[in-house]
Write a protein that holds these residues in place. Structure first.
Motif, PDB file in Angstrom:
ATOM      1  N   ARG A   1       0.874  -1.368   0.042  1.00  0.00           N
ATOM      2  CA  ARG A   1       0.011  -0.218   0.001  1.00  0.00           C
ATOM      3  C   ARG A   1       0.863   1.307   0.048  1.00  0.00           C
ATOM      4  N   LEU A   2       2.076   1.055   0.712  1.00  0.00           N
ATOM      5  CA  LEU A   2       3.010   2.267   0.677  1.00  0.00           C
ATOM      6  C   LEU A   2       4.159   2.180  -0.190  1.00  0.00           C
ATOM      7  N   ASP A   3       5.079   3.163  -0.070  1.00  0.00           N
ATOM      8  CA  ASP A   3       6.364   2.914  -0.976  1.00  0.00           C
ATOM      9  C   ASP A   3       7.386   2.450   0.538  1.00  0.00           C
ATOM     10  N   THR A   4       8.819   2.232  -0.136  1.00  0.00           N
ATOM     11  CA  THR A   4       9.554   1.956   1.047  1.00  0.00           C
ATOM     12  C   THR A   4       9.505   2.820   2.352  1.00  0.00           C
ATOM     13  N   THR A   5       9.786   4.231   1.845  1.00  0.00           N
ATOM     14  CA  THR A   5       9.892   5.053   2.870  1.00  0.00           C
ATOM     15  C   THR A   5       8.553   5.109   3.769  1.00  0.00           C
ATOM     16  N   GLY A   6       7.337   5.003   3.448  1.00  0.00           N
ATOM     17  CA  GLY A   6       6.437   4.920   3.950  1.00  0.00           C
ATOM     18  C   GLY A   6       6.179   3.611   5.039  1.00  0.00           C
ATOM     19  N   ALA A   7       6.551   2.526   4.507  1.00  0.00           N
ATOM     20  CA  ALA A   7       6.406   1.377   5.095  1.00  0.00           C
ATOM     21  C   ALA A   7       7.657   1.297   6.284  1.00  0.00           C
TER      22      ALA A   7
ATOM     23  N   LEU B   1      14.487  -4.671  -0.050  1.00  0.00           N
ATOM     24  CA  LEU B   1      14.899  -6.099  -0.584  1.00  0.00           C
ATOM     25  C   LEU B   1      13.676  -6.878  -0.788  1.00  0.00           C
ATOM     26  N   PHE B   2      12.587  -6.527   0.031  1.00  0.00           N
ATOM     27  CA  PHE B   2      11.396  -7.278  -0.414  1.00  0.00           C
ATOM     28  C   PHE B   2      10.980  -7.143  -1.568  1.00  0.00           C
ATOM     29  N   GLY B   3      11.122  -5.881  -2.230  1.00  0.00           N
ATOM     30  CA  GLY B   3      10.888  -5.857  -3.578  1.00  0.00           C
ATOM     31  C   GLY B   3      11.781  -6.528  -4.861  1.00  0.00           C
ATOM     32  N   GLN B   4      12.714  -7.082  -4.092  1.00  0.00           N
ATOM     33  CA  GLN B   4      13.909  -7.792  -4.983  1.00  0.00           C
ATOM     34  C   GLN B   4      13.739  -9.446  -4.736  1.00  0.00           C
ATOM     35  N   ARG B   5      13.441  -9.735  -3.513  1.00  0.00           N
ATOM     36  CA  ARG B   5      13.575 -11.111  -3.146  1.00  0.00           C
ATOM     37  C   ARG B   5      12.387 -11.561  -2.503  1.00  0.00           C
ATOM     38  N   ASN B   6      12.324 -12.846  -2.016  1.00  0.00           N
ATOM     39  CA  ASN B   6      11.071 -13.132  -1.305  1.00  0.00           C
ATOM     40  C   ASN B   6      11.477 -13.040   0.228  1.00  0.00           C
ATOM     41  N   PHE B   7      10.448 -13.262   1.050  1.00  0.00           N
ATOM     42  CA  PHE B   7      10.644 -12.811   2.526  1.00  0.00           C
ATOM     43  C   PHE B   7      11.639 -13.361   3.263  1.00  0.00           C
ATOM     44  N   ALA B   8      11.814 -14.752   3.065  1.00  0.00           N
ATOM     45  CA  ALA B   8      12.689 -15.593   3.673  1.00  0.00           C
ATOM     46  C   ALA B   8      14.194 -15.063   3.351  1.00  0.00           C
ATOM     47  N   VAL B   9      14.258 -15.055   2.021  1.00  0.00           N
ATOM     48  CA  VAL B   9      15.788 -14.689   1.657  1.00  0.00           C
ATOM     49  C   VAL B   9      16.069 -13.218   1.691  1.00  0.00           C
ATOM     50  N   GLY B  10      15.213 -12.340   1.693  1.00  0.00           N
ATOM     51  CA  GLY B  10      15.511 -10.930   2.028  1.00  0.00           C
ATOM     52  C   GLY B  10      15.758 -10.747   3.437  1.00  0.00           C
ATOM     53  N   THR B  11      15.131 -11.348   4.159  1.00  0.00           N
ATOM     54  CA  THR B  11      15.545 -11.509   5.802  1.00  0.00           C
ATOM     55  C   THR B  11      16.900 -12.158   6.114  1.00  0.00           C
ATOM     56  N   SER B  12      17.000 -13.156   5.431  1.00  0.00           N
ATOM     57  CA  SER B  12      18.294 -13.808   5.509  1.00  0.00           C
ATOM     58  C   SER B  12      19.705 -13.184   5.179  1.00  0.00           C
ATOM     59  N   LEU B  13      19.694 -12.391   4.212  1.00  0.00           N
ATOM     60  CA  LEU B  13      20.496 -11.458   3.743  1.00  0.00           C
ATOM     61  C   LEU B  13      21.189 -10.599   4.892  1.00  0.00           C
ATOM     62  N   THR B  14      20.183 -10.040   5.417  1.00  0.00           N
ATOM     63  CA  THR B  14      20.573  -9.096   6.771  1.00  0.00           C
ATOM     64  C   THR B  14      21.280  -9.892   8.049  1.00  0.00           C
ATOM     65  N   LYS B  15      21.286 -11.389   7.919  1.00  0.00           N
ATOM     66  CA  LYS B  15      21.602 -11.847   9.301  1.00  0.00           C
ATOM     67  C   LYS B  15      23.219 -12.033   9.405  1.00  0.00           C
ATOM     68  N   THR B  16      23.917 -11.588   8.371  1.00  0.00           N
ATOM     69  CA  THR B  16      25.272 -11.624   8.434  1.00  0.00           C
ATOM     70  C   THR B  16      25.709 -10.334   9.811  1.00  0.00           C
ATOM     71  N   GLU B  17      24.578  -9.865  10.286  1.00  0.00           N
ATOM     72  CA  GLU B  17      24.681  -8.896  11.245  1.00  0.00           C
ATOM     73  C   GLU B  17      25.658  -9.522  12.459  1.00  0.00           C
ATOM     74  N   ALA B  18      25.284 -10.927  12.802  1.00  0.00           N
ATOM     75  CA  ALA B  18      25.691 -11.239  13.733  1.00  0.00           C
ATOM     76  C   ALA B  18      27.117 -11.192  13.854  1.00  0.00           C
ATOM     77  N   ILE B  19      27.945 -11.503  12.870  1.00  0.00           N
ATOM     78  CA  ILE B  19      29.532 -11.544  12.733  1.00  0.00           C
ATOM     79  C   ILE B  19      29.906 -10.098  12.605  1.00  0.00           C
ATOM     80  N   GLN B  20      29.131  -9.259  12.084  1.00  0.00           N
ATOM     81  CA  GLN B  20      29.447  -7.901  12.069  1.00  0.00           C
ATOM     82  C   GLN B  20      29.359  -7.242  13.255  1.00  0.00           C
ATOM     83  N   THR B  21      28.503  -7.643  14.119  1.00  0.00           N
ATOM     84  CA  THR B  21      28.092  -6.975  15.484  1.00  0.00           C
ATOM     85  C   THR B  21      29.429  -7.292  16.273  1.00  0.00           C
TER      86      THR B  21
END
Length: 324
Positions: A28-34, A99-119
């Motif tokens: 319903r909204l663009d990326t900024t609104g969501a 990312l949700f506009g580029q990939r599916n929900f699971a993959v879009g979420t999993s890509l950000t999970k490299t945050e553990a090693i970066q944290t």
């Protein structure tokens, strides 16, 4: 069981629900609104949460409201770390929704999970947080599990071992793969931004005087959420005021994003006040397991062998960390 463990699992569950709602709202909204809805509608709930904690801390309602039991004292470190974490989270959330506009929900979420090693890296550099060999091993095992899930859902990209390119080095082919797939670099960047926000929030909360982890984390949450709402709201009103109106009109869905977002953030803030941010973010990868299991149980999505291996590796990494 240490208290930060169930708090983190609950935070991951609420974040999973909030992210799914944001994906729905993006229709319903663009990326900024969501992205903005996640912060705007969390503000009133964060104040309710802090007030409830103050009332529980002091059974005398009048005393709690008049601040006889004082809130933590704000300091420069708190403001700087809170602002850095808030801005990093805004940018990270924006990239995640994109990312949700580029990939599916699971993959879009999993890509950000490299945050553990970066944290772990940022926590070591900025806060001097220590990691044992076992904890680092747990983080790496979980990261391999995340990358296994990512491989399952990726689009066709240049092969790292393509027989048609025998003269190209592995590094060259890897670089080409990364630059060809539009979601890899934004996903890694989102993970880095979430890592910066996690370490900054931990630093902000720990900079407050000792009022107990619950009050310290809740107070940090109120300040950060308010700051994020003001700064992003000013930007939207200046650039695209119609988006602000559409966010208000979408309140029936957005209010649930605000509630689940606040509950998730409250859990993250509390857990990271109690424990090393890298440990918290590694355990938080249980969110991916929630994502796949919800898809399997409620949407009848069949789990592939790679998904099962990814779940097993993430679980093994989490167990390795918890049993440290």
């Amino acid at each position: 069981m240490e208290l930060w463990i169930p708090i983190t699992v609950a935070a991951a569950l609420f974040q999973n629900i909030r992210t799914a709602l944001q994906k729905h709202l993006k229709g319903r909204l663009d990326t900024t609104g969501a992205t903005y809805a996640r912060f705007l509608y969390a503000v009133p709930f964060s104040w309710i949460y802090l007030t409830a904690l103050l009332l529980l801390q002091n059974t005398d309602t009048a005393t709690a409201i008049t601040n006889t039991s004082p809130l933590p004292t704000i300091n420069t470190s708190f403001l700087i770390n809170g602002a850095v974490g808030g801005i990093a989270q805004i940018l990270g959330t924006f990239l995640l929704v994109w990312l949700f506009g580029q990939r599916n929900f699971a993959v879009g979420t999993s890509l950000t999970k490299t945050e553990a090693i970066q944290t772990a890296l940022f926590g070591f550099i900025l806060l001097g947080d220590k990691l044992t060999i076992q904890a680092f091993l747990g983080i790496l095992i979980s990261l391999v599990g995340v990358l296994t899930l990512f491989k399952k859902g990726k689009q066709a990209t240049p092969s790292l071992t393509s027989p048609q390119e025998p003269n190209r080095t592995l590094i060259t082919r890897l670089f080409r793969t990364i630059t060809t797939d539009r979601s890899i670099l934004p996903g890694l960047l989102a993970g880095g931004l979430f890592a910066i926000s996690a370490v900054s929030y931990r630093a902000a909360s720990l900079s407050l005087d000792d009022s107990g982890f619950a009050i310290q984390s809740a107070y940090t949450l109120v300040w950060v959420t308010g700051f994020q709402t003001l700064i992003m709201g000013a930007y939207i009103l200046f650039k695209t005021p119609d988006v602000f109106v559409r966010v208000l009109q979408s309140w029936k869905v957005a209010i649930w994003i605000g509630l689940t977002g606040m509950l998730g953030s409250a859990g993250w803030f509390a857990a990271m006040t109690l424990e090393n941010a890298a440990h918290v973010r590694t355990l938080g990868q249980v969110e991916l397991i929630f994502t796949l299991l919800i898809g399997y149980l409620f949407f009848k999505e069949r789990l592939t062998r790679k998904e099962l291996i990814g779940i097993a590796l993430i679980t093994a990494g989490i167990i390795t960390l918890i049993l440290e």
